[in-house]
Design a protein around this motif. Sequence first.
Motif: not given
Length: 385
Positions: A143-151
């Motif tokens: 999973v993209s780390l960026a997606a988790i950080l944005e969430r």
Amino acid sequence: MQRREVLRGAAGLSVSAGAGAVVADPAEAAPANRAERILRERAPENWEYPFHALDSVITPVDQHYIRSHFATPVLERDTWRLRVEGAVDRPLDISYEELIRQPAKSAPVTLECAGNGRIYLQPSARGVQWEDGAVSTARWTGVSLAAILERAGIRGNAVDVVLEGADGGPSSNDLRPAGPLLRYARSIPRARALRDDVLLAYQMNGEPLPRPHGFPVRAMVPGWFGMASVKWLTRIVVTDQPFDGFWETVDYAFWKRRDGLPVRAPITEMLVKAAIARPVLRENVPAGKRYRINGAAWTSDAEISRVEVSTDGGKSWRDARLLDRHQVNAWRLWELDWRVPEQRGPVVLMARATDSRGRTQPTERDPDRGNYMVNHVVPIEVAIS
């Protein structure tokens, strides 16, 4: 500097709607050479890829190098949690099942230990005595780390993203912090963490991560030395100021010159490098025959544009043939057809790489790098017989 005589033993991310998607590529077929890994240290577990067996872009899981600082932690997928905290608006506590339900990305990535090639340093340097095989390439899915950080709502004042693993113990470094337990943690800058290619990986070559490679989830930071791709990931801390942890100031750091003065800097991007897989050191090569010299070359966030090979100790150079298609942050295989001279005796082979950013592998070692980042050209002596 001559080698010591030692034992040798994406064009883009593919995306799926869910877990486990791996896009096959004919260039990534499993290699036929089943040489075993080379044990460098039993406790903690450190194994070297048999680089002489190189014959495919993708390294099989059972040949991929393993780098550990502490004993392998025993984590279970049903109880594993990933905490995201710090400079975020919505702290998260994510389970394994929740993570793998997110859109998945997959890409081949070359990982190299920052100490790869340490055995060639003179005088001897501390640390695991890697030869050429603390580097491998696998296809990682996660999973993209960026997606988790944005969430989580990463804040505008965020500076660094700290990745912390479950592994820990007493450090062998005399400058370790006080206390019985030192956990492994490395940070990456906000801008790097928000790139789509940084993954929270849970698959390796289409299979769940083996425990020595970070099961159930590890970070994957393409283009950076392997110390940034933290295994057994359990916590992400977003900081609003630079993170100056043990593993980037005391260890995994080197000296840089600023205004003529030495300053300590963390190791980050991999360096341009070509390495010869065959022939191996002191191999007997038949006189007057043809021999296929082959190897791999890699760099960070660029394309390997040229590999040159010398068969006369650096007096002259020939362009090698690049074999496979370019994939960002994955190594490029190469070969050179060599007509072996009739005259018997020792000869010295060398290889050097250049990338699309104009960086060429140096011939001399930078002593300010200490026992890390060994990318200078290393000669191989073979015997024509």
